[in-house]
Enzyme design. Structure first.
Site, PDB file in Angstrom:
ATOM      1  N   THR A 134      66.802  19.104 -39.164  1.00  0.00           N
ATOM      2  CA  THR A 134      65.473  18.514 -39.339  1.00  0.00           C
ATOM      3  C   THR A 134      64.591  18.784 -38.118  1.00  0.00           C
ATOM      4  O   THR A 134      65.116  18.942 -37.002  1.00  0.00           O
ATOM      5  CB  THR A 134      65.617  16.990 -39.538  1.00  0.00           C
ATOM      6  OG1 THR A 134      64.355  16.359 -39.318  1.00  0.00           O
ATOM      7  CG2 THR A 134      66.600  16.367 -38.540  1.00  0.00           C
ATOM      8  N   ASP A 135      63.276  18.773 -38.339  1.00  0.00           N
ATOM      9  CA  ASP A 135      62.366  18.946 -37.193  1.00  0.00           C
ATOM     10  C   ASP A 135      62.430  17.757 -36.234  1.00  0.00           C
ATOM     11  O   ASP A 135      61.946  17.841 -35.103  1.00  0.00           O
ATOM     12  CB  ASP A 135      60.920  19.178 -37.672  1.00  0.00           C
ATOM     13  CG  ASP A 135      60.338  18.046 -38.509  1.00  0.00           C
ATOM     14  OD1 ASP A 135      61.050  17.063 -38.785  1.00  0.00           O
ATOM     15  OD2 ASP A 135      59.147  18.146 -38.891  1.00  0.00           O
ATOM     16  N   GLU A 136      63.023  16.638 -36.697  1.00  0.00           N
ATOM     17  CA  GLU A 136      63.023  15.424 -35.856  1.00  0.00           C
ATOM     18  C   GLU A 136      63.864  15.593 -34.587  1.00  0.00           C
ATOM     19  O   GLU A 136      63.700  14.828 -33.640  1.00  0.00           O
ATOM     20  CB  GLU A 136      63.487  14.216 -36.680  1.00  0.00           C
ATOM     21  CG  GLU A 136      62.648  14.068 -37.934  1.00  0.00           C
ATOM     22  CD  GLU A 136      62.754  12.737 -38.653  1.00  0.00           C
ATOM     23  OE1 GLU A 136      63.142  11.739 -38.034  1.00  0.00           O
ATOM     24  OE2 GLU A 136      62.439  12.715 -39.856  1.00  0.00           O
ATOM     25  N   TYR A 160      69.041   8.546 -35.877  1.00  0.00           N
ATOM     26  CA  TYR A 160      69.143   9.602 -36.891  1.00  0.00           C
ATOM     27  C   TYR A 160      68.974  10.978 -36.257  1.00  0.00           C
ATOM     28  O   TYR A 160      69.829  11.860 -36.401  1.00  0.00           O
ATOM     29  CB  TYR A 160      68.085   9.377 -37.985  1.00  0.00           C
ATOM     30  CG  TYR A 160      67.848  10.602 -38.855  1.00  0.00           C
ATOM     31  CD1 TYR A 160      68.848  11.099 -39.691  1.00  0.00           C
ATOM     32  CD2 TYR A 160      66.620  11.282 -38.840  1.00  0.00           C
ATOM     33  CE1 TYR A 160      68.631  12.223 -40.484  1.00  0.00           C
ATOM     34  CE2 TYR A 160      66.396  12.408 -39.628  1.00  0.00           C
ATOM     35  CZ  TYR A 160      67.412  12.869 -40.450  1.00  0.00           C
ATOM     36  OH  TYR A 160      67.199  13.989 -41.222  1.00  0.00           O
ATOM     37  N   LYS A 164      71.637  14.162 -35.787  1.00  0.00           N
ATOM     38  CA  LYS A 164      71.404  15.510 -36.314  1.00  0.00           C
ATOM     39  C   LYS A 164      71.428  16.539 -35.173  1.00  0.00           C
ATOM     40  O   LYS A 164      71.982  17.636 -35.327  1.00  0.00           O
ATOM     41  CB  LYS A 164      70.065  15.585 -37.046  1.00  0.00           C
ATOM     42  CG  LYS A 164      69.956  14.751 -38.305  1.00  0.00           C
ATOM     43  CD  LYS A 164      70.871  15.187 -39.429  1.00  0.00           C
ATOM     44  CE  LYS A 164      70.528  16.546 -40.001  1.00  0.00           C
ATOM     45  NZ  LYS A 164      71.398  16.891 -41.166  1.00  0.00           N
TER      46      LYS A 164
HETATM   47  P1  NAD Z   1      69.733  11.991 -49.012  1.00  0.00           P
HETATM   48  O1  NAD Z   1      69.982  10.761 -48.203  1.00  0.00           O
HETATM   49  O2  NAD Z   1      68.848  11.913 -50.203  1.00  0.00           O
HETATM   50  O3  NAD Z   1      71.114  12.598 -49.507  1.00  0.00           O
HETATM   51  C1  NAD Z   1      72.252  12.680 -48.700  1.00  0.00           C
HETATM   52  C2  NAD Z   1      73.451  12.978 -49.585  1.00  0.00           C
HETATM   53  O4  NAD Z   1      74.609  13.091 -48.739  1.00  0.00           O
HETATM   54  C3  NAD Z   1      73.755  11.871 -50.598  1.00  0.00           C
HETATM   55  O5  NAD Z   1      74.048  12.433 -51.857  1.00  0.00           O
HETATM   56  C4  NAD Z   1      74.982  11.178 -50.029  1.00  0.00           C
HETATM   57  O6  NAD Z   1      75.816  10.601 -51.019  1.00  0.00           O
HETATM   58  C5  NAD Z   1      75.658  12.350 -49.319  1.00  0.00           C
HETATM   59  N1  NAD Z   1      76.563  11.909 -48.233  1.00  0.00           N
HETATM   60  C6  NAD Z   1      76.287  11.003 -47.260  1.00  0.00           C
HETATM   61  N2  NAD Z   1      77.358  10.862 -46.455  1.00  0.00           N
HETATM   62  C7  NAD Z   1      78.314  11.713 -46.918  1.00  0.00           C
HETATM   63  C8  NAD Z   1      79.630  12.042 -46.497  1.00  0.00           C
HETATM   64  N3  NAD Z   1      80.192  11.457 -45.436  1.00  0.00           N
HETATM   65  N4  NAD Z   1      80.316  12.970 -47.195  1.00  0.00           N
HETATM   66  C9  NAD Z   1      79.763  13.561 -48.290  1.00  0.00           C
HETATM   67  N5  NAD Z   1      78.539  13.279 -48.741  1.00  0.00           N
HETATM   68  C10 NAD Z   1      77.808  12.374 -48.063  1.00  0.00           C
HETATM   69  O7  NAD Z   1      69.205  13.059 -47.961  1.00  0.00           O
HETATM   70  P2  NAD Z   1      68.163  14.252 -48.156  1.00  0.00           P
HETATM   71  O8  NAD Z   1      66.793  13.745 -47.916  1.00  0.00           O
HETATM   72  O9  NAD Z   1      68.492  14.983 -49.413  1.00  0.00           O
HETATM   73  O10 NAD Z   1      68.540  15.166 -46.895  1.00  0.00           O
HETATM   74  C11 NAD Z   1      69.530  16.195 -47.012  1.00  0.00           C
HETATM   75  C12 NAD Z   1      69.666  16.890 -45.674  1.00  0.00           C
HETATM   76  O11 NAD Z   1      68.415  17.448 -45.280  1.00  0.00           O
HETATM   77  C13 NAD Z   1      70.073  15.942 -44.537  1.00  0.00           C
HETATM   78  O12 NAD Z   1      70.990  16.624 -43.712  1.00  0.00           O
HETATM   79  C14 NAD Z   1      68.778  15.669 -43.795  1.00  0.00           C
HETATM   80  O13 NAD Z   1      69.022  15.409 -42.445  1.00  0.00           O
HETATM   81  C15 NAD Z   1      68.056  16.995 -43.993  1.00  0.00           C
HETATM   82  N6  NAD Z   1      66.588  16.919 -43.979  1.00  0.00           N
HETATM   83  C16 NAD Z   1      65.921  16.028 -44.772  1.00  0.00           C
HETATM   84  C17 NAD Z   1      64.523  16.019 -44.784  1.00  0.00           C
HETATM   85  C18 NAD Z   1      63.752  15.082 -45.690  1.00  0.00           C
HETATM   86  O14 NAD Z   1      62.522  15.031 -45.600  1.00  0.00           O
HETATM   87  N7  NAD Z   1      64.387  14.347 -46.590  1.00  0.00           N
HETATM   88  C19 NAD Z   1      63.819  16.911 -43.962  1.00  0.00           C
HETATM   89  C20 NAD Z   1      64.536  17.812 -43.150  1.00  0.00           C
HETATM   90  C21 NAD Z   1      65.924  17.813 -43.178  1.00  0.00           C
HETATM   91  P1  TYD Z   2      59.933   8.542 -43.934  1.00  0.00           P
HETATM   92  O1  TYD Z   2      59.622   8.943 -45.345  1.00  0.00           O
HETATM   93  O2  TYD Z   2      60.911   7.432 -43.707  1.00  0.00           O
HETATM   94  O3  TYD Z   2      60.361   9.883 -43.169  1.00  0.00           O
HETATM   95  P2  TYD Z   2      60.579  10.135 -41.572  1.00  0.00           P
HETATM   96  O4  TYD Z   2      60.678   8.834 -40.893  1.00  0.00           O
HETATM   97  O5  TYD Z   2      61.882  10.878 -41.578  1.00  0.00           O
HETATM   98  O6  TYD Z   2      59.427  10.968 -41.146  1.00  0.00           O
HETATM   99  O7  TYD Z   2      58.566   8.123 -43.234  1.00  0.00           O
HETATM  100  C1  TYD Z   2      57.463   9.011 -43.166  1.00  0.00           C
HETATM  101  C2  TYD Z   2      56.413   8.354 -42.298  1.00  0.00           C
HETATM  102  O8  TYD Z   2      55.905   7.192 -42.993  1.00  0.00           O
HETATM  103  C3  TYD Z   2      56.935   7.845 -40.965  1.00  0.00           C
HETATM  104  O9  TYD Z   2      55.928   8.020 -39.976  1.00  0.00           O
HETATM  105  C4  TYD Z   2      57.157   6.361 -41.199  1.00  0.00           C
HETATM  106  C5  TYD Z   2      56.093   6.009 -42.215  1.00  0.00           C
HETATM  107  N1  TYD Z   2      56.436   4.934 -43.166  1.00  0.00           N
HETATM  108  C6  TYD Z   2      55.543   3.855 -43.352  1.00  0.00           C
HETATM  109  O10 TYD Z   2      54.474   3.769 -42.720  1.00  0.00           O
HETATM  110  N2  TYD Z   2      55.886   2.908 -44.270  1.00  0.00           N
HETATM  111  C7  TYD Z   2      57.047   2.943 -44.992  1.00  0.00           C
HETATM  112  O11 TYD Z   2      57.328   2.014 -45.795  1.00  0.00           O
HETATM  113  C8  TYD Z   2      57.943   4.055 -44.782  1.00  0.00           C
HETATM  114  C9  TYD Z   2      59.238   4.150 -45.536  1.00  0.00           C
HETATM  115  C10 TYD Z   2      57.581   5.027 -43.865  1.00  0.00           C
END
Ligand code: NAD
Ligand code: TYD
Length: 366
Positions: A134-136, A160, A164
């Protein structure tokens, strides 16, 4: 023909990746390994349940023996690691699960990959370990800072992002030390179908439909760079096919929005969709549009998130120049598609929120 192990494939991005992959490579073999935590949902994989070339395994990436068995028995040559605890707010409340899955779990995957692909019977096998980051991990930008490049120093701020970042370092070390063929992608905030309604965009959509408050942390001026989930999947595909081993690639949408602006946009689009639509009015009687009000009236500023990163933005030049990557979905169309998906899939979000449908599906199919 690649044989993929997709970890975390029952989550938001993982499930979209599975659908993306079968749409583009229908003859490939793909195994999903997912622990089905609160965020994992068999309903996300329902469309592929009966197709050939697909198998689901319920299990933890921290179970090294299980991972080794899958790598061997399924002749896996590519791991795409999505499995993670992914919500910053949860990491603030309870960081342990983040260390367990994101750090220790990823390390277990690396150990299994090393044992089977590098040191197994018959010697080294062709392979790729792709890690989804992630970019975070780069920390927080000031208003005038250049977006994150692959050489921006790591500066994670939340449990988090720290977990990562740790995993990224282990992936890098397994390449440098043992020669494991790895790649890593660091992506900005994703949105689209199947996103768990704890994240900003689906939470806002669903709260509007229920006429509930829209919580905005702090002053609402934090900035995120939003990318439609399918474009993230395409970026990973390009890295697997054309990316250089041992490299990190940033994937982003060049699409920065303050939180308050994105919430206002979703409010306006939902007001537009609900106004004059009798069927939607019947399904969502509490939505402001049905009471002659504006969804924006639900906006409520709440206490800020601890350590809230101010701004994320991705410079995706490397991905574009080396791999020809450009996002194909505009934000205008992507956000409309996403809202339409949540309106059409009420059963999905009603049940992921109470958990009963998820539990039921798990009993049926796992
Ligand atoms: P999500 O929380 O929706 O899904 C995570 C999945 O991983 C779930 O299906 C969960 O059951 C599974 N999981 C959790 N712990 C596990 C374990 N110990 N063994 C096997 N499976 C397990 O997450 P997401 O938003 O789909 O993110 C997927 C990946 O992309 C993550 O690595 C996250 O860090 C990365 N990512 C997410 C975003 C975003 O905006 N959502 C952006 C950049 C990177
Ligand atoms: P989120 O979707 O949790 O993603 P991330 O924290 O990984 O960027 O949140 C996106 C942005 O929105 C973040 O700056 C936090 C803010 N946020 C709110 O203001 N209210 C909310 O209820 C949530 C879930 C997030």
């Amino acid at each position: 023909m690649p044989r993929l192990l997709v970890t975390g494939g029952a989550g938001f991005i993982g499930a979209n990746f599975v659908h993306y992959w079968f749409a583009n490579y229908p003859d490939d073999h793909l195994v999903v390994l997912d622990a089905l935590t609160y965020a994992g949902n068999m309903a996300n994989l329902e469309p592929v349940r009966d197709r050939s070339g697909y198998r689901f395994v319920k299990g933890d990436i921290g179970d090294q023996q299980l991972v080794e068995e899958i790598l061997l028995s399924e002749k896996i040559d590519t791991i795409v690691n999505f499995a993670a605890e992914s919500h910053v707010d949860r990491s603030i409340l309870g960081p342990d699960a983040f260390v367990a899955t994101n750090v220790v779990g990823t390390h277990n995957l690396l150990k299994a990959a090393r044992k089977i692909w590098l040191d197994g019977a018959g010697g080294r096998k062709p392979h790729r370990f792709h890690h989804v980051s992630t970019d975070e991990i780069y920390g927080s930008l000031g208003p005038d800072d250049h977006p994150f490049t692959e050489s921006t120093p790591y500066a994670p701020n939340s449990p988090y992002s720290a977990s990562k970042a740790s995993a990224d370092h282990l992936v890098r070390a397994y390449h440098h030390t043992y020669g494991l063929e790895v790649s890593t992608s660091s992506c900005s905030n994703n949105y689209g179908p199947y996103q768990f309604p704890e994240k900003l965009i689906p939470l806002i959509i669903i709260n509007i439909l229920h006429g509930k408050a829209l919580p905005i942390y702090g002053d609402g001026l934090n900035i995120r760079d939003w990318l439609y989930v399918d474009d993230h999947c395409r970026g990973i595909d390009l890295i697997l096919k054309k990316g250089r081993v041992g490299e990190v690639y940033n994937i982003g949408g060049n699409n920065e929005w303050t939180n308050i602006d994105i919430v206002r946009l979703v409010c306006n689009l939902l007001d537009e969709a609900l106004t004059g639509d009798l069927e939607l009015a019947k399904r969502f009687p509490d939505a402001p549009a049905n009471k002659g009000k504006k969804a924006e009236e639900l906006i409520t500023f709440v206490k800020d998130r601890l350590g809230h990163d101010r701004r994320y933005a991705i410079d995706a030049t490397k991905c574009r120049e080396e791999l020809g990557y450009v996002p194909t979905e505009s934000f205008e169309t992507g956000i409309r598609k996403t809202i339409a998906w949540y309106l059409a899939n009420e059963k999905w979000w009603q049940t992921v929120m109470d958990g009963s449908y998820r539990d039921w599906l798990e009993k049926q199919y796992v």
